[in-house]
Each structure stands twice: as C-alpha cells, then as structure tokens.
Design an enzyme around this catalytic site. Structure first.
Site, PDB file in Angstrom:
ATOM      1  N   ALA A 108      -0.099  23.358  -2.697  1.00  0.00           N
ATOM      2  CA  ALA A 108       0.276  23.208  -3.923  1.00  0.00           C
ATOM      3  C   ALA A 108       0.778  24.518  -4.439  1.00  0.00           C
ATOM      4  CB  ALA A 108      -0.919  22.742  -5.000  1.00  0.00           C
ATOM      5  N   GLY A 147      -2.459  21.246   0.063  1.00  0.00           N
ATOM      6  CA  GLY A 147      -1.689  20.258  -0.105  1.00  0.00           C
ATOM      7  C   GLY A 147      -0.821  19.759   0.854  1.00  0.00           C
ATOM      8  N   GLU A 150      -2.839  17.921   3.159  1.00  0.00           N
ATOM      9  CA  GLU A 150      -3.258  16.397   2.584  1.00  0.00           C
ATOM     10  C   GLU A 150      -1.803  15.545   3.026  1.00  0.00           C
ATOM     11  OE1 GLU A 150      -4.569  18.399  -1.035  1.00  0.00           O
ATOM     12  OE2 GLU A 150      -6.174  17.291  -0.656  1.00  0.00           O
ATOM     13  N   GLU A 170      -8.287  26.008  -0.223  1.00  0.00           N
ATOM     14  CA  GLU A 170      -8.840  25.719  -1.752  1.00  0.00           C
ATOM     15  C   GLU A 170     -10.073  26.513  -1.874  1.00  0.00           C
ATOM     16  OE1 GLU A 170      -7.431  23.475   0.264  1.00  0.00           O
ATOM     17  OE2 GLU A 170      -6.401  22.083  -0.745  1.00  0.00           O
TER      18      GLU A 170
HETATM   19  C1  LIG Z   1       0.812  30.729   3.392  1.00  0.00           C
HETATM   20  C2  LIG Z   1       0.253  32.290   3.723  1.00  0.00           C
HETATM   21  C3  LIG Z   1      -0.854  32.192   4.952  1.00  0.00           C
HETATM   22  C4  LIG Z   1       1.427  33.027   4.001  1.00  0.00           C
HETATM   23  O1  LIG Z   1       0.975  34.412   3.994  1.00  0.00           O
HETATM   24  P1  LIG Z   1       2.106  35.560   4.054  1.00  0.00           P
HETATM   25  O2  LIG Z   1       1.373  36.875   4.497  1.00  0.00           O
HETATM   26  O3  LIG Z   1       3.228  35.089   5.172  1.00  0.00           O
HETATM   27  O4  LIG Z   1       2.821  35.523   2.830  1.00  0.00           O
HETATM   28  P2  LIG Z   1       2.191  35.845   1.202  1.00  0.00           P
HETATM   29  O5  LIG Z   1       0.905  35.536   1.119  1.00  0.00           O
HETATM   30  O6  LIG Z   1       2.608  37.403   0.998  1.00  0.00           O
HETATM   31  O7  LIG Z   1       2.952  35.013   0.475  1.00  0.00           O
HETATM   32  C5  LIG Z   1       4.510  35.102   0.186  1.00  0.00           C
HETATM   33  C6  LIG Z   1       4.662  34.825  -1.169  1.00  0.00           C
HETATM   34  O8  LIG Z   1       4.491  33.468  -1.500  1.00  0.00           O
HETATM   35  C7  LIG Z   1       3.579  33.050  -2.511  1.00  0.00           C
HETATM   36  N1  LIG Z   1       2.728  32.263  -2.302  1.00  0.00           N
HETATM   37  C8  LIG Z   1       1.975  31.873  -1.090  1.00  0.00           C
HETATM   38  N2  LIG Z   1       1.281  30.846  -1.290  1.00  0.00           N
HETATM   39  C9  LIG Z   1       1.726  30.305  -2.339  1.00  0.00           C
HETATM   40  C10 LIG Z   1       1.121  29.170  -3.107  1.00  0.00           C
HETATM   41  N3  LIG Z   1       0.415  28.103  -2.455  1.00  0.00           N
HETATM   42  N4  LIG Z   1       1.576  28.811  -4.416  1.00  0.00           N
HETATM   43  C11 LIG Z   1       2.408  29.748  -4.907  1.00  0.00           C
HETATM   44  N5  LIG Z   1       3.029  30.770  -4.376  1.00  0.00           N
HETATM   45  C12 LIG Z   1       2.440  31.275  -3.276  1.00  0.00           C
HETATM   46  C13 LIG Z   1       2.836  34.690  -2.442  1.00  0.00           C
HETATM   47  O9  LIG Z   1       2.337  34.912  -3.960  1.00  0.00           O
HETATM   48  C14 LIG Z   1       4.016  35.608  -2.217  1.00  0.00           C
HETATM   49  O10 LIG Z   1       4.703  35.756  -3.558  1.00  0.00           O
HETATM   50  P3  LIG Z   1       4.611  37.174  -4.320  1.00  0.00           P
HETATM   51  O11 LIG Z   1       5.585  36.993  -5.273  1.00  0.00           O
HETATM   52  O12 LIG Z   1       3.204  37.016  -4.874  1.00  0.00           O
HETATM   53  O13 LIG Z   1       4.653  38.303  -3.408  1.00  0.00           O
HETATM   54  C15 LIG Z   1      -0.443  32.620   2.291  1.00  0.00           C
HETATM   55  O14 LIG Z   1       0.774  32.922   1.468  1.00  0.00           O
HETATM   56  C16 LIG Z   1      -1.434  31.839   1.952  1.00  0.00           C
HETATM   57  O15 LIG Z   1      -2.704  31.787   2.233  1.00  0.00           O
HETATM   58  N6  LIG Z   1      -0.927  31.262   0.765  1.00  0.00           N
HETATM   59  C17 LIG Z   1      -1.941  30.425   0.013  1.00  0.00           C
HETATM   60  C18 LIG Z   1      -2.083  29.214   0.706  1.00  0.00           C
HETATM   61  C19 LIG Z   1      -3.048  28.280  -0.368  1.00  0.00           C
HETATM   62  O16 LIG Z   1      -4.132  28.459  -0.842  1.00  0.00           O
HETATM   63  N7  LIG Z   1      -2.842  26.947  -0.197  1.00  0.00           N
HETATM   64  C20 LIG Z   1      -3.790  25.834  -0.858  1.00  0.00           C
HETATM   65  C21 LIG Z   1      -3.242  25.831  -2.177  1.00  0.00           C
HETATM   66  S1  LIG Z   1      -4.203  24.755  -3.304  1.00  0.00           S
HETATM   67  C22 LIG Z   1      -3.843  23.405  -2.777  1.00  0.00           C
HETATM   68  O17 LIG Z   1      -3.036  22.982  -2.022  1.00  0.00           O
HETATM   69  C23 LIG Z   1      -4.528  22.267  -3.731  1.00  0.00           C
HETATM   70  C24 LIG Z   1      -4.268  20.760  -2.989  1.00  0.00           C
HETATM   71  O18 LIG Z   1      -5.656  20.357  -2.621  1.00  0.00           O
HETATM   72  C25 LIG Z   1      -3.363  19.837  -3.843  1.00  0.00           C
HETATM   73  C26 LIG Z   1      -3.976  19.333  -5.006  1.00  0.00           C
HETATM   74  C27 LIG Z   1      -3.396  18.446  -5.617  1.00  0.00           C
HETATM   75  C28 LIG Z   1      -4.341  17.812  -6.806  1.00  0.00           C
HETATM   76  C29 LIG Z   1      -3.723  16.798  -7.577  1.00  0.00           C
HETATM   77  C30 LIG Z   1      -4.687  15.947  -8.238  1.00  0.00           C
HETATM   78  C31 LIG Z   1      -4.117  15.176  -9.324  1.00  0.00           C
HETATM   79  C32 LIG Z   1      -5.159  15.515 -10.423  1.00  0.00           C
HETATM   80  C33 LIG Z   1      -5.235  16.677 -11.302  1.00  0.00           C
HETATM   81  C34 LIG Z   1      -4.411  16.299 -12.417  1.00  0.00           C
HETATM   82  C35 LIG Z   1      -5.183  17.164 -13.615  1.00  0.00           C
HETATM   83  C36 LIG Z   1      -4.345  16.697 -14.698  1.00  0.00           C
HETATM   84  C37 LIG Z   1      -5.151  17.025 -16.110  1.00  0.00           C
HETATM   85  O19 LIG Z   1      -5.179  18.073 -16.551  1.00  0.00           O
HETATM   86  O20 LIG Z   1      -5.671  15.924 -16.543  1.00  0.00           O
END
Ligand SMILES: CC(C)(COP(=O)(O)OP(=O)(O)OC[C@H]1O[C@@H](n2cnc3c(N)ncnc32)[C@H](O)[C@@H]1OP(=O)(O)O)[C@@H](O)C(=O)NCCC(=O)NCCSC(=O)C[C@@H](O)CCCCCCCCCCCCC(=O)O
Ligand SMILES: NC(=O)c1ccc[n+]([C@@H]2O[C@H](COP(=O)([O-])OP(=O)(O)OC[C@H]3O[C@@H](n4cnc5c(N)ncnc54)[C@H](O)[C@@H]3O)[C@@H](O)[C@H]2O)c1
Length: 615
Positions: A108, A147, A150, A170
């Site tokens: 996400a 996500g 998922e 997460e």
């Molecule tokens: C992917 C990586 C391993 C890459 O590493 P690398 O070293 O190559 O690069 P960087 O880490 O330097 O990243 C480059 C750049 O990209 C940005 N970035 C990386 N990942 C993300 C991201 N996920 N989102 C945004 N930005 C990201 C990073 O900041 C860098 O940019 P910057 O400008 O800062 O230099 C590595 O990046 C990594 O490990 N990333 C994180 C991966 C991660 O954590 N993924 C999981 C995310 S959480 C998730 O996916 C949750 C899911 O389960 C989905 C949930 C959906 C839920 C829906 C439910 C609905 C109900 C809720 C509704 C509530 C409503 C209410 O309020 O009532």
C-alpha cells in the site's frame, strides 16, 4: 498560457479520480484511471498509474507508479477499472497483473495512511479479481510486499522470477496485512509459515519483532481466525484488527521511522550532498587502543572484510583485546551475524602491533577519544545518564531505573550500559572536565562549577567496581568479563552510605518520574541541538537514536515521541523539573521547544521555527 478545460478521458462521468492536470493546451488529463489515457502530446507528462494493454488474448494490467509501484488510490482505481474492463472484453481470455520497472507492487502507499481513506479498497479489488471468470495471473518480480502480495494471493495463479522477494513487512509499520493476507496466506502456505512471515515481516530480526507486543497478538488472532472461522468472518476480523492498528500510535511511529530513514539519506552539506559524494576506497585501517571501544570497532571493520592494524601500548592489554575480538567474532559466526568465511578471513585481516610505524600507510584511523561535549548522540545522552545517577542518589536503585527504562522499550537499561562501557570511562570523562575547570572533586563533592554533581560513580570506581570487565559494577557478574547481571546488595549499601554521608534523605521514586526525567531531559537537549543547527531536522536525531541506541522503533525516536506526548505537556514538565532542580542546566527549557509548544507547530515545520524563517 494555461487554459480552463474539461477532462477528455473516455470514462467521462464515470471518472473516479477527479485529478486533473492543466496544460498549456485545450485539454485536461485524468491521471488516476490513466490506463485509458491516449493523448499524444510530446511535452505533456501525464502520470500513468496502470497501463492497460491487450496482447493476443491476454489483458495486461501493468502497475506504473515508480519507484516501488505502491498501491496508491490512483493505482487501485486503475486496477479496479482494468479488471472490470478485461472481464467485459470478449477478446480477452486471461488477465496478467504485473509491475513496470523494478518491482511488482511493494505494498500500500504508506503516505496515504495518514490521509482521508478513499475507495476502492484493496480487498474489494482483490475480490473482483478472484471472482473474474477469466484466469487472473500475478507475474511477480522485484519485491512483492504487503498489499502487493495480497493482490497476488487473490489472483488465481502466481508466477515469479527466481530473484523476486515476497513478504508481509506490515509489522515494521505497526500494522498487520489488512487486505485478506492473514486469511489467504495460511490457506496457501500453512499456518506456521504464515505466522512466521506475518509476525517477523521477514526482514526484521525476530528479537525486534517480538517487541511489537500487541501487533504480534493481533497478528496471531487474525491468522488463527483463518482456521477457526469461515473466510468471510476471518476477513471481517482482519479488517477490524487492521483498523485498530492503523489508529495506534505505534503504527504512526513506525511509519514515521520508515520515512525518516529515507529522509536523512538525502543529506546536504555546504560542499556537497548525497548525490555528488563519492565514497573513498578504504583498503587498510588502524585502531588505537585494544580496550572495550577499540575491540568493538575492530570487530566491525573485520566483519566488513577490511584489514585493520590494532595498535596498543601495553602488551597485556593487547593480548586481552585480541582474545575479546576472537571471542566476539566467534559469537557473531555462531549467531549467523557474519558468515563462517568472514569469520575465518578475519584472523588474516587483523594485524596486532605495538609500533606506530606500522600505521604510516593506512587510509583511516577512527578517533575514539572524546574531544568535546559531543555533537548529537553523546550530547543528548549526557543528561540521560546524569539524571539516572541523580535518581539513584535521590532514592531509586540502579536495577529499578533499568527495569523502568527496559519496560519503556530500551533494549538494555542505562546502568547495565554503564557496566558494559566501563564505570572508569564515565569517571575519567568527569575527571577531565574537572581538570579543565581546575577543580578537584572528592566523594563528598555535590557541586561542580555551580552545577549539581553526584560522586556515586566515583565511589564505585575507587572500589574497583569498573563494570563487566572486573565482574562488579552497578551489578555483579558471574566472572570478570561476564554478561549475566545480578542485583548486588553491596551496591545498595554503597548507595545508602553515600546518601547518609551527604545527608541526603532518600524517597520513593515513581516509574513515571523515572521515564520523564530520563527522556525529557534528553529531549530538551535534542531541541537545543536543533536550535544550534547541529542537526538539520528532527529525523536526524531520531534515526541516530534508532540505530545508535536501539531506541524502540514503535516510539519513532525521542523527538517523535515528544511530539506524540504533546510538546505543551513536555515543555510544562521540563519547566517543572527546572524549578525543582535549578542546579542542573540540562533542565533549562529550550527556547525552540517553548516557541513550538506555544504555537502547536506540526513536526514537519519545527525547523522553520529553529531557523527563524517562520517567526
Ligand atoms: C520496496 C523496498 C524494499 C525498496 O527498497 P529500495 O531500497 O529499493 O528503495 P527505498 O526504500 O529507498 O524506496 C524508494 C522510495 O519509495 C518510497 N516507498 C517505498 N515503499 C513505499 C510504500 N509502500 N509507500 C509509499 N512510498 C514508498 C520510499 O519512501 C522512497 O521514497 P523517498 O522519497 O522516501 O526516498 C522498500 O522501499 C520497502 O521496504 N518499502 C516498504 C514496503 C512495505 O512496507 N510494504 C507494506 C506496506 S503496508 C501494506 O501494504 C498494507 C496492506 O496490508 C494493505 C492494507 C489495505 C487495507 C485496506 C483495509 C480497508 C479497511 C480500512 C479502512 C479504514 C477506513 C476507516 O478509517 O474507517
Ligand atoms: N567505552 C565506551 O562505551 C566509550 C563510548 C564512547 C567513547 N569512548 C571513548 O573511547 C576511548 C576508549 O575507550 P575504551 O572503553 O576502549 O577504554 P579502555 O580503557 O577500555 O581502553 C583504552 C585502551 O587504549 C590503550 N591506549 C591508551 N593510549 C594509547 C596510545 N597512545 N597508544 C596505544 N594504546 C593506547 C590503553 O592501554 C587501553 O588498553 C576513550 O577515549 C573513551 O572516552 C568509550
């Protein structure tokens, strides 16, 4: 000239994004559901989030949101519309979901967690994919995380490059997989694998993941629901837990830490920056002094495969140091921190010497000797250590302070750290300061240069209780150099004798007072560091604490922690302690903190107030 125009995307009134780019032409482009974008104007850069193309009988939904293809709202809209379109298209027999560039979606979009939530949500899209009558295939490469995984689990088939990595990180953000991951992974991979992947996040150390308490518990409950309940009920429970975590301070702190780590990597200095800097090759190094610090640094260099001279003036200490290095390296191999090959090679890279001439050609000699009050970490940790000793002088015991701070989240309490680094080191530092001021301290000294002084550490030093290395310090150990700290009634006697001699009335000290005095004193110093321009932004301080002191990630760092508590509250308590302890300059409230507290300034604007640009 910019002109007012209407959206020309083919979705017309169905367009969900409401995001428009105004360009110097008679057109505006919908950038959200941009897989349908078909405007060819060379100098217009429209953001394409999901490319939709049909090749033969395959519809390809290619997520295009660099750098990691995070599942932002626009991507979700693109996937949602894409799967609907592919379902309708008679020529399409199967659908492929993949990522453009470096990776399959890495999860996400974390930045959206702090914004108002927008549909369509991931589970909804996933269910559409699952229900699609045509086979939906996830073609995975790069890092398929959170996500992203998922989505892949909703697809009917998953194919992946050998080099691809999958995972549920997460937990590192204080969350659990919230788009059916806790329900689908156990069904695909089994309960044990799912539990391990979800609770460890794969690339976190198990020891750190264990600390996540509530998350572990909720992860466990959610995964267990996949066995105990039908899928729909399990999904409902997962959503509920996800919402709980999303609203928690712990998750906010961990999201902050994620971005803080990346923010500080973009450093700027007057004569260069992270883009222009070129690393100098380091072929050989030397460390002077084979004591606690020197040996530790030698281990780091050897672990990185760098040759190192260990220079020592005293043969016995040199041999002790070599033994210590050998034992740490062997321990690191056993724990899997370094490979056996690196462990074996270390012996050939280490060159002990007592001759300075051997160092004439080395590229790097780390400086160990403390030369000033410290820039950031040492400067902030000064008040932290001092307050610990004062608390003990006033009525607490070292083990109480350690227990409270370990419960707070530190991996090891301050007095255990003091025993580890050496009671003599703290003593010598104080003595150097006294010497500079031309003051001679005694065990009765209570003030130095007008500031409160506590000679308790000096007493331990004079009794030869130097910490782990002598088997006794603030605790007792199983042997000299031992690691198992046990409370020692002799220490209690020493403390009580100290207080009696100086006429100090001991009192009960609460856990709250311990946390406040340890943390708020160093936070106050942190604001002074920002004020002085020593740190460029609060993230610099926090990341330094996360890595340098293993500060708990779920609190973000001392500055983020202060922000979560509320600067007004922190400021008031600092003023309170300043009033009660007027002879400790570290309680003089920071001017910057006072301004920020008065105006309720958000954290991302703190520096504007430090530099005066917002005043
Ligand atoms: C992917 C990586 C391993 C890459 O590493 P690398 O070293 O190559 O690069 P960087 O880490 O330097 O990243 C480059 C750049 O990209 C940005 N970035 C990386 N990942 C993300 C991201 N996920 N989102 C945004 N930005 C990201 C990073 O900041 C860098 O940019 P910057 O400008 O800062 O230099 C590595 O990046 C990594 O490990 N990333 C994180 C991966 C991660 O954590 N993924 C999981 C995310 S959480 C998730 O996916 C949750 C899911 O389960 C989905 C949930 C959906 C839920 C829906 C439910 C609905 C109900 C809720 C509704 C509530 C409503 C209410 O309020 O009532
Ligand atoms: N121990 C810590 O946690 C810590 C933390 C931060 C900074 N420091 C600083 O690092 C330095 C070393 O600390 P340590 O804990 O390793 O001390 P230590 O007393 O355990 O070891 C110092 C060693 O350096 C040797 N030595 C001193 N002068 C030398 C010289 N001119 N040439 C060769 N060898 C020499 C001594 O014989 C001794 O074996 C100190 O200045 C200390 O203030 C220590």
């Amino acid at each position: 000239m910019r002109s007012k125009v209407v959206c020309n995307c083919r979705l017309g009134s169905k367009c969900r994004t409401g995001v428009f780019i105004s360009v110097p032409l008679r057109s505006t482009f919908c950038v959200g559901t941009s897989y349908i974008l078909a405007v060819k104007v060379s100098y217009i850069v429209a953001v394409i989030m999901v490319d939709y193309k049909v090749q033969g009988s395959f519809a390809i939904l290619e997520v295009n949101n660099p750098p990691v293809n995070a599942l932002s709202h626009a991507v979700r809209s693109g996937l949602n519309d894409g799967i609907e379109k592919a379902s309708r298209d008679r020529n399409v027999k199967a659908v492929i979901v993949c990522g453009k560039g470096a990776t399959f979606p890495a999860g996400a979009d974390i930045r959206e967690f702090s914004k108002p939530k927008k549909e369509p949500w991931l589970p909804e899209i996933g269910h559409k994919m699952e229900k699609c009558e045509k086979p939906v295939i996830a073609a995975i490469h790069g890092t398929c995380l959170g996500g992203g995984l998922e989505i892949a689990l909703f697809c009917h088939y998953r194919i992946a490059l050998k080099t691809a990595r999958v995972g549920f990180p997460e937990v590192q953000l204080g969350l659990l997989p919230g788009a059916a991951g806790t329900q689908r992974l156990p069904r695909v991979a089994g309960l044990q694998v799912a539990m391990d992947m979800i609770s460890s996040g794969r690339h976190v150390l198990a020891t750190e993941a264990k600390k996540y308490g509530i998350i572990d518990e909720l992860c466990l409950k959610a995964v267990k629901a996949s066995v105990d309940f039908p899928y729909e009920k399990g999904l409902e429970m997962e959503t509920e837990f996800f919402k709980q975590l999303l609203g928690s301070g712990q998750s906010k702190a961990q999201q902050y830490a994620f971005f803080a780590e990346r923010t500080i990597a973009r450093w700027e200095m007057p004569n260069g920056n992270y883009r222009t800097a070129v690393a100098k090759p380091v072929k050989s190094t030397a460390v002077i002094g084979a004591g606690t610090m020197g040996s530790g640094i030698v281990v780091c260099l050897l672990s990185a495969g760098i040759p190192v001279y260990l220079m020592e003036q005293n043969e016995k200490f040199l041999n002790n140091g070599l033994k210590m290095i050998k034992s740490i390296m062997e321990g690191s191999v056993k724990l899997g921190k370094v490979s056996p090959e690196v462990g074996r090679k270390a012996a050939t890279l280490l060159k002990p010497t007592m001759n300075y001439n051997d160092l004439k050609d080395v590229d790097l000699i780390p400086v160990l000797v403390k030369t000033c009050r410290g820039f950031l970490a040492n400067r902030m940790h000064g008040p932290f250590g001092t307050e610990g000793t004062f608390l003990v002088e006033e009525g607490a015991l070292p083990s109480q302070v350690d227990r409270v701070m370990e419960d707070f989240g530190l991996p090891i309490g301050p007095f255990k750290v003091r025993d580890l680094s050496g009671v003599d080191i703290a003593y010598k530092i104080k003595q150097e300061v006294a010497k500079l001021l031309g003051i001679k301290t005694t065990l009765q000294t209570r003030f130095m240069n007008g500031e409160r002084y506590c000679a308790l550490n000096d007493r331990l030093f004079h009794l030869g209780r130097l910490g782990r290395k002598t088997g006794k310090g603030y605790y007792k150990y199983e042997k000299a150099g031992g690691k198992i700290a046990t409370e020692d009634s002799d220490v209690t006697d020493i403390i009580e004798k100290h207080c009696k001699e100086l006429g100090i009335q001991r009192r009960q000290i609460s856990s709250q007072e311990i946390v406040e005095r340890m943390m708020y004193s160093c936070i106050n110093e942190g604001f002074k560091i920002l004020e002085d321009g020593i740190a460029v932004r609060p993230e610099d301080i926090d990341v330094c604490y996360l890595y340098g002191f293993s500060f708990p990630r779920y609190l973000g760092g001392p500055m983020f922690y202060a922000n979560q508590i509320g600067l007004q509250r922190v400021y008031e308590r600092i003023c309170y302690y300043h009033e009660n302890f007027p002879y400790s300059p570290h309680w003089v409230p920071s001017r910057l903190l006072r301004k920020l507290a008065a105006k309720s300034v958000p954290m991302n604007e703190w520096m504007a107030y430090a530099t005066g640009s917002k005043l």
